[in-house]
Design a protein around this motif. Structure first.
Motif, mmCIF file in Angstrom:
data_model
loop_
_atom_site.group_PDB
_atom_site.id
_atom_site.type_symbol
_atom_site.label_atom_id
_atom_site.label_comp_id
_atom_site.label_asym_id
_atom_site.label_seq_id
_atom_site.Cartn_x
_atom_site.Cartn_y
_atom_site.Cartn_z
ATOM 1 N N HIS A 143 2.306 8.114 1.298
ATOM 2 C CA HIS A 143 3.756 7.897 1.355
ATOM 3 C C HIS A 143 4.156 7.331 2.710
ATOM 4 C CE1 HIS A 143 4.853 9.731 -2.499
ATOM 5 N NE2 HIS A 143 3.867 10.573 -2.277
ATOM 6 N N GLN A 144 3.412 7.669 3.753
ATOM 7 C CA GLN A 144 3.695 7.125 5.075
ATOM 8 C C GLN A 144 3.570 5.598 5.068
ATOM 9 O OE1 GLN A 144 0.658 7.149 8.154
ATOM 10 N NE2 GLN A 144 2.103 8.057 9.581
ATOM 11 N N ASP A 147 6.443 3.986 3.202
ATOM 12 C CA ASP A 147 7.653 3.898 4.023
ATOM 13 C C ASP A 147 7.572 2.724 4.993
ATOM 14 O OD1 ASP A 147 8.684 6.121 2.758
ATOM 15 O OD2 ASP A 147 8.091 7.531 4.342
ATOM 16 N N ARG A 150 8.289 -0.519 3.147
ATOM 17 C CA ARG A 150 9.724 -0.682 2.868
ATOM 18 C C ARG A 150 10.503 -0.994 4.140
ATOM 19 N NH1 ARG A 150 8.477 4.090 -0.464
ATOM 20 N NH2 ARG A 150 8.290 3.385 -2.630
ATOM 21 N N THR A 151 9.985 -0.557 5.272
ATOM 22 C CA THR A 151 10.668 -0.792 6.550
ATOM 23 C C THR A 151 10.420 -2.191 7.078
ATOM 24 O OG1 THR A 151 10.543 1.552 7.165
ATOM 25 C CG2 THR A 151 10.862 -0.034 8.957
#
Length: 368
Positions: A143-144, A147, A150-151
């Motif tokens: 999940h890191q 993220d 998406r960033t």
């Protein structure tokens, strides 16, 4: 009956580690439900895992970026000749050749990337926008990493993102007599054996484990390292460091092991000391066989180890913190409690069967 999907598994990395071996496992796991062709580097170390097996593969020499288009055109020919529907790539450096091949090919296959590496900067220039616009799906392994995607990738060109953990093969378990024999063979008798598996280089943190052993005032605590030396002479530097710290006789380099599952079972604990480990397959493999694990409190490791529940976390890059965690595992009840909980979590969350079944479902989804 629906026509089988023609899948190309792509990994042109010259190295041999978790990323590369995951590609091999994926190719073999998906072979029954799809027509799988692997494309690998002839100068790499993956061919040994295909020779003498029924699994199909071809080699493709990867040129430098300046003359990459020749390789991309060759890959496009392979795609068209084998009527490839989906290209599943693993090594981030293969993105340009995969995208170029998609552009050159008549088939225009879907591109799916399993993302094993962290992303730390914006990808908003023309070049990266072009690349990511042509990728259909990204499968970050934590999940890191999801993220970060998406960033750092603009929404207008960002592929679909779906987290898919990496799994591990079901290991061959040794009986107690076999473990005792292996410990004797590896020189682990009468030691508290702390193992580390991975490429021998500074980023993997072997020096931190050596420093930790030196901090522990217990001559029974020994460190055993398994893996390839990436830079000639680095192992000698680590040996010299151990001698300087007065623990030379407690530090052991065992070289490369094709299947480290037996080694994990001979260890009292297994350590992953990298600062920026995206995932940490070594930890899962050790957990599967019921060995206690210690990892740094950064990266994808924190999604594998629940501190003081399924293993122990130490402060990244801090050998004193690592030494404290190793010393805790000298408590046999604690060691066995963590090891058993880790084994249960690995089986429940990180088994190859479950993760590759999920991968198959994703790839067979026509909405990619």
């Amino acid at each position: 009956m629906n026509k089988k999907i023609n899948l190309l598994e792509l990994c042109l990395s010259p190295d041999l580690g978790g990323l590369e071996l995951y590609m091999v496992r994926a190719a073999k796991a998906l072979d029954e439900s799809m027509n799988v062709l692997s494309v690998i580097n002839p100068s790499g170390k993956l061919e040994q895992y295909y020779q003498g097996t029924p699994y199909r593969y071809v080699t493709l020499k990867k040129k430098s970026n300046l003359v990459m288009f020749a390789s991309a055109r060759k890959l496009a020919q392979i795609i068209d000749e084998h009527e490839i529907d989906i290209v599943h790539l693993h090594w981030t450096k293969d993105i340009p050749i995969a995208v170029s091949a998609k552009v050159f090919s008549k088939r225009k296959p879907k591109l799916v990337q399993t993302r094993n590496m962290t992303m730390t900067r914006f990808k908003n220039d023309f070049y990266h926008r072009f690349l990511y616009r042509n990728i259909d799906l990204m499968l970050p392994v934590t999940h890191q990493v999801a993220d970060q995607i998406r960033t750092f990738i603009p929404e207008s060109v960002r592929p679909k993102v779906e987290v898919l953990y990496m799994g591990s093969d079901r290991p061959e378990l040794l009986d107690p007599q076999e473990i005792d024999a292996l410990r004797k063979e590896l020189g682990m008798e009468d030691t508290f054996a702390v193992g580390m598996v991975g490429r021998i280089n500074e980023a993997k943190g072997q020096h931190l484990l050596i420093e930790a052993v030196a901090r522990i005032n217990d001559p029974s605590v020994h460190a055993y390292f398994v893996g390839h030396e990436m830079k000639k002479g680095y192992t000698d530097q680590l040996r010299a460091m151990a001698e300087k710290l007065g623990v030379g006789e407690r530090i052991h380099f065992l070289g490369f092991m094709k299947n480290p599952h037996h080694f994990y079972q001979a260890c009292d604990a297994v350590v992953l000391a990298s600062k920026r480990e995206t995932f940490g397959l070594v930890l899962i493999e050790a957990m599967q066989v019921g060995t206690a694990v210690i990892g740094s409190n950064s990266g994808g490791v924190v999604e594998i180890i629940d501190d003081n529940e399924t293993g122990l976390l130490f402060e990244a890059l801090n050998s004193e913190s690592l030494a404290e965690k190793i010393a805790l595992l000298k408590d046999e009840p604690l060691k066995h409690r963590l090891a058993e909980a880790g084994r249960i979590k690995a089986e429940k969350v990180f088994s190859n069967e479950k993760q590759f079944e999920a991968l198959k479902t994703i790839l067979m989804n026509e909405k990619i």
